[in-house]
Design a protein around this motif. Structure first.
Motif, short mmCIF file in Angstrom:
data_model
loop_
_atom_site.label_atom_id
_atom_site.label_comp_id
_atom_site.label_asym_id
_atom_site.label_seq_id
_atom_site.Cartn_x
_atom_site.Cartn_y
_atom_site.Cartn_z
N ILE A 1 -1.75 -18.68 37.28
CA ILE A 1 -1.43 -17.27 37.52
C ILE A 1 -2.69 -16.41 37.45
O ILE A 1 -2.88 -15.49 38.25
N SER A 2 -3.56 -16.71 36.48
CA SER A 2 -4.83 -15.97 36.37
C SER A 2 -5.86 -16.86 35.71
O SER A 2 -5.53 -17.81 35.00
N GLY A 3 -7.15 -16.55 35.91
CA GLY A 3 -8.23 -17.26 35.25
C GLY A 3 -8.78 -18.43 36.04
O GLY A 3 -8.63 -18.51 37.27
N ASN A 4 -9.41 -19.35 35.31
CA ASN A 4 -10.02 -20.54 35.91
C ASN A 4 -9.85 -21.71 34.95
O ASN A 4 -10.04 -21.55 33.74
N ILE A 5 -9.50 -22.87 35.50
CA ILE A 5 -9.37 -24.07 34.67
C ILE A 5 -9.93 -25.28 35.42
O ILE A 5 -10.14 -25.23 36.65
N GLU A 6 -10.15 -26.36 34.68
CA GLU A 6 -10.55 -27.64 35.25
C GLU A 6 -9.61 -28.72 34.73
O GLU A 6 -9.37 -28.80 33.52
N ILE A 7 -9.04 -29.49 35.66
CA ILE A 7 -8.17 -30.61 35.30
C ILE A 7 -8.65 -31.84 36.05
O ILE A 7 -8.62 -31.87 37.30
N ASP A 8 -9.12 -32.82 35.35
CA ASP A 8 -9.52 -34.11 35.94
C ASP A 8 -10.42 -33.91 37.17
O ASP A 8 -10.21 -34.53 38.23
N GLY A 9 -11.41 -33.03 37.03
CA GLY A 9 -12.36 -32.82 38.11
C GLY A 9 -11.92 -31.82 39.16
O GLY A 9 -12.68 -31.51 40.08
N HIS A 10 -10.71 -31.30 39.05
CA HIS A 10 -10.21 -30.29 39.99
C HIS A 10 -10.40 -28.91 39.35
O HIS A 10 -9.86 -28.64 38.27
N ASN A 11 -11.14 -28.04 40.02
CA ASN A 11 -11.35 -26.68 39.53
C ASN A 11 -10.37 -25.74 40.20
O ASN A 11 -10.34 -25.62 41.43
N LEU A 12 -9.58 -25.06 39.40
CA LEU A 12 -8.54 -24.16 39.90
C LEU A 12 -8.90 -22.72 39.58
O LEU A 12 -9.29 -22.41 38.44
N SER A 13 -8.73 -21.85 40.58
CA SER A 13 -8.84 -20.41 40.40
C SER A 13 -7.44 -19.81 40.55
O SER A 13 -6.49 -20.51 40.92
N ALA A 14 -7.33 -18.52 40.27
CA ALA A 14 -6.02 -17.85 40.33
C ALA A 14 -5.36 -18.07 41.69
O ALA A 14 -5.99 -17.88 42.74
N GLY A 15 -4.11 -18.50 41.66
CA GLY A 15 -3.36 -18.76 42.88
C GLY A 15 -3.40 -20.20 43.34
O GLY A 15 -2.62 -20.61 44.19
#
Length: 241
Positions: A194-208
């Motif tokens: 929904i908001s922010g930035n995360i990393e899961i198993d080499g995948h970088n996710l931004s909002a949306g």
């Protein structure tokens, strides 16, 4: 082996008319993409923005679990079960449409847009009696950890769904880590940021962005920015037709 499906925010189908701005993750209504049909029992994941006082007139649904989560503003809902409710940010609404429901849903705000997530999940059984539930999200419990907001069992802050499915939300800060254990064998997890930035198993996710994860029992992530909010939809991956 763990399987991943990565849906970038800008890969979603985007439709706009005079009162509705809709971003569709999966095929829905006039949008059809054979590669974007569902993630297991998760059939629809829309990010909709509705202009003030506008919305969806009275229309039918059946045999679908329909979840609405306002991110900004509020919605007014009316149905033929006798419910007339306002659903605002910090709450979650769940309609088990079962054998059939008629309802309408409008932006309740008089001078600003309402943005909400619209999530549809296939039920475990068809033609059950329709049901409606609405609960407040326990914001304190969802700080620095995941809090369950939808589950097969009803609770004070948990809406009951007629499927072996769970929705959980968590608010985190930069540098925190998390582990999520998938609730049931053969379920998968659809992680929506929904908001922010995360990393899961080499995948970088931004909002949306969203990452579907299956064929595993758990996964871990690292929070990359402040004010990060994560929604996880945990659903069966193999449906009986």
């Amino acid at each position: 082996m763990t399987r991943y499906i990565f849906h970038k925010e800008d890969s979603r189908h985007h439709e706009f008319n005079e009162w509705l701005d809709s971003k569709k993750t999966f095929s829905f209504a006039d949008y059809y993409n054979p590669k974007r049909m569902s993630f297991g029992a998760l059939r629809v994941f829309n990010d909709d923005t509705v202009q003030a006082t506008k919305g969806f007139g009275r229309h039918p649904h059946d045999n679908m679990e329909i979840i609405s989560i306002p991110l900004e503003g509020s919605l007014i809902h009316k149905d033929n079960l006798g419910n007339e409710k306002v659903v605002k940010k910090g709450e979650i609404q769940l309609m088990s449409t079962g054998s059939g429901v008629f309802h309408s849903e409008y932006n309740h705000e008089q001078d600003k847009a309402t943005r909400f997530l619209q999530i549809w999940i296939y039920p475990a059984q068809l033609n059950n009696a329709p049901a409606y539930s609405q609960v407040a999200i326990n914001e304190a419990k969802s700080q620095h950890q995941f809090s369950t907001i939808v589950a097969p069992e009803e609770g004070p802050h948990t809406a009951r769904i007629q499927q072996d499915a769970w929705l959980s939300i968590g608010h985190f800060g930069a540098g925190e880590t998390f582990r999520y254990d998938i609730r049931k064998k053969d379920n998968g997890a659809y992680v929506y940021l929904i908001s922010g930035n995360i990393e899961i198993d080499g995948h970088n996710l931004s909002a949306g962005d969203a990452l579907g994860i299956s064929d595993t029992h758990s996964f871990s992530g690292t929070i990359k920015s402040q004010d990060t909010t994560i929604l996880i939809t945990d659903v069966p991956m193999n449906l009986e037709k």
